[in-house]
Design a protein around this motif. Structure first.
Motif, mmCIF file in Angstrom:
data_model
loop_
_atom_site.group_PDB
_atom_site.id
_atom_site.type_symbol
_atom_site.label_atom_id
_atom_site.label_comp_id
_atom_site.label_asym_id
_atom_site.label_seq_id
_atom_site.Cartn_x
_atom_site.Cartn_y
_atom_site.Cartn_z
ATOM 1 N N UNK A 114 53.042 -19.496 16.200
ATOM 2 C CA UNK A 114 53.108 -20.069 14.851
ATOM 3 C C UNK A 114 54.527 -19.960 14.292
ATOM 4 N N UNK A 115 55.163 -18.809 14.496
ATOM 5 C CA UNK A 115 56.561 -18.632 14.053
ATOM 6 C C UNK A 115 57.477 -19.638 14.743
ATOM 7 N N UNK A 116 57.253 -19.801 16.053
ATOM 8 C CA UNK A 116 58.077 -20.717 16.831
ATOM 9 C C UNK A 116 57.917 -22.148 16.310
ATOM 10 N N UNK A 117 56.657 -22.543 16.080
ATOM 11 C CA UNK A 117 56.400 -23.902 15.586
ATOM 12 C C UNK A 117 57.000 -24.100 14.198
ATOM 13 N N UNK A 118 56.828 -23.100 13.329
ATOM 14 C CA UNK A 118 57.361 -23.204 11.959
ATOM 15 C C UNK A 118 58.871 -23.366 11.974
ATOM 16 N N UNK A 119 59.547 -22.578 12.812
ATOM 17 C CA UNK A 119 61.012 -22.611 12.860
ATOM 18 C C UNK A 119 61.564 -23.875 13.512
ATOM 19 N N UNK A 120 60.758 -24.512 14.356
ATOM 20 C CA UNK A 120 61.258 -25.712 15.043
ATOM 21 C C UNK A 120 60.815 -27.007 14.362
ATOM 22 N N UNK A 121 59.951 -26.888 13.349
ATOM 23 C CA UNK A 121 59.438 -28.109 12.706
ATOM 24 C C UNK A 121 60.295 -28.506 11.515
ATOM 25 N N UNK A 122 60.148 -29.767 11.139
ATOM 26 C CA UNK A 122 60.906 -30.243 9.980
ATOM 27 C C UNK A 122 60.004 -30.445 8.782
ATOM 28 N N UNK A 123 58.826 -29.849 8.799
ATOM 29 C CA UNK A 123 57.864 -30.051 7.714
ATOM 30 C C UNK A 123 58.208 -29.271 6.459
ATOM 31 N N UNK A 124 57.518 -29.624 5.381
ATOM 32 C CA UNK A 124 57.762 -28.986 4.072
ATOM 33 C C UNK A 124 57.094 -27.611 3.936
ATOM 34 N N UNK A 125 56.230 -27.271 4.876
ATOM 35 C CA UNK A 125 55.421 -26.060 4.704
ATOM 36 C C UNK A 125 55.875 -24.905 5.594
ATOM 37 N N UNK A 126 57.126 -24.959 6.045
ATOM 38 C CA UNK A 126 57.660 -23.939 6.953
ATOM 39 C C UNK A 126 57.488 -22.529 6.391
ATOM 40 N N UNK A 127 57.873 -22.312 5.133
ATOM 41 C CA UNK A 127 57.809 -20.950 4.570
ATOM 42 C C UNK A 127 56.365 -20.457 4.476
ATOM 43 N N UNK A 128 55.443 -21.377 4.191
ATOM 44 C CA UNK A 128 54.027 -20.981 4.125
ATOM 45 C C UNK A 128 53.497 -20.617 5.515
ATOM 46 N N UNK A 129 53.942 -21.377 6.525
ATOM 47 C CA UNK A 129 53.528 -21.072 7.902
ATOM 48 C C UNK A 129 54.051 -19.709 8.342
ATOM 49 N N UNK A 130 55.293 -19.416 7.994
ATOM 50 C CA UNK A 130 55.868 -18.111 8.347
ATOM 51 C C UNK A 130 55.118 -16.982 7.630
ATOM 52 N N UNK A 131 54.703 -17.260 6.408
ATOM 53 C CA UNK A 131 53.902 -16.277 5.661
ATOM 54 C C UNK A 131 52.571 -16.014 6.352
ATOM 55 N N UNK A 132 51.950 -17.092 6.846
ATOM 56 C CA UNK A 132 50.667 -16.953 7.551
ATOM 57 C C UNK A 132 50.851 -16.228 8.888
ATOM 58 N N UNK A 133 52.000 -16.437 9.529
ATOM 59 C CA UNK A 133 52.283 -15.710 10.778
ATOM 60 C C UNK A 133 52.327 -14.211 10.484
ATOM 61 N N UNK A 134 52.929 -13.856 9.349
ATOM 62 C CA UNK A 134 52.963 -12.449 8.917
ATOM 63 C C UNK A 134 51.572 -11.911 8.649
#
Length: 196
Positions: A58-78
């Motif tokens: 999930x962290x990998x996908x969040x960091x490599x994506x160009x979407x608007x929800x990156x910070x929320x995805x990183x939060x969910x990874x945590x």
């Protein structure tokens, strides 16, 4: 005897490597579904491993994506990482795990759609299958919302699924589908982002 031991070590190393490579090839949602499935079987160590791999993916996908929800995805990874100690000791309830997985699925689907929207018309045309799959992820997790938010999202998902099916058509039909679905998909991304 030495030869036999070395052969055994080589085979075991190869198996461990291929298992890791296989896990790295799985999508975030597949790894999290695996965690839920193992939880139902009472395999605590398996759940913890699946959550480790899932949170990393999930962290990998969040960091490599160009979407608007990156910070929320990183939060969910945590959030997923914080469940690993509970899973290891068998104290992670299936309800808590299920809610966490549903939230991640919705955000992943919305973020992937957001990435495609960011490319304009070219991100939508010809991508009906990918968009439909991501709308399915959002729908799969939407039960955790409840109330008016869930019913609004269900309605939007139904409309968007119809519009998206026209994106594989050529010419004017495809362009009209892109215009219609772009607004609907944008609304879905916003709604998921604000709800989670």
């Amino acid at each position: 005897m030495k030869k036999y031991v070395f052969s055994l070590i080589a085979v075991l190393s190869l198996l461990a490597f291929s298992a890791q490579s296989y896990a790295q090839g799985l999508s975030v949602e597949s790894l999290l579904d695996k965690a839920v499935s193992l939880s139902q079987k009472g395999d605590n160590a398996g759940v913890a491993d699946a959550l480790k791999l899932g949170s990393s993916a999930l962290e990998k996908e969040a960091n490599s994506s160009g979407g608007d929800l990156k910070s929320k995805l990183l939060g969910k990874a945590g959030d997923l990482k914080s469940l690993i100690p509970l899973a290891s000791t068998g104290k992670l309830s299936s309800g808590v795990l299920g809610k966490a997985v549903s939230a991640v699925k919705m955000l992943i689907g919305a973020n992937r759609i957001s990435s495609l929207l960011g490319k304009g018309e070219s991100g939508l045309l010809g991508n009906a299958a990918s968009l439909t799959s991501n709308l399915g992820l959002i729908k799969a997790g939407s039960s955790i919302l409840g109330g008016s938010t869930q019913s609004s999202l269900t309605s939007l998902l139904g409309d968007a699924t119809k519009s998206v099916s026209g994106l594989d058509k050529g010419g004017i039909a495809g362009k009209l589908a892109a215009t219609a679905s772009s607004k609907q998909l944008g609304s879905i991304v916003k709604l998921v982002g604000s709800a989670l």
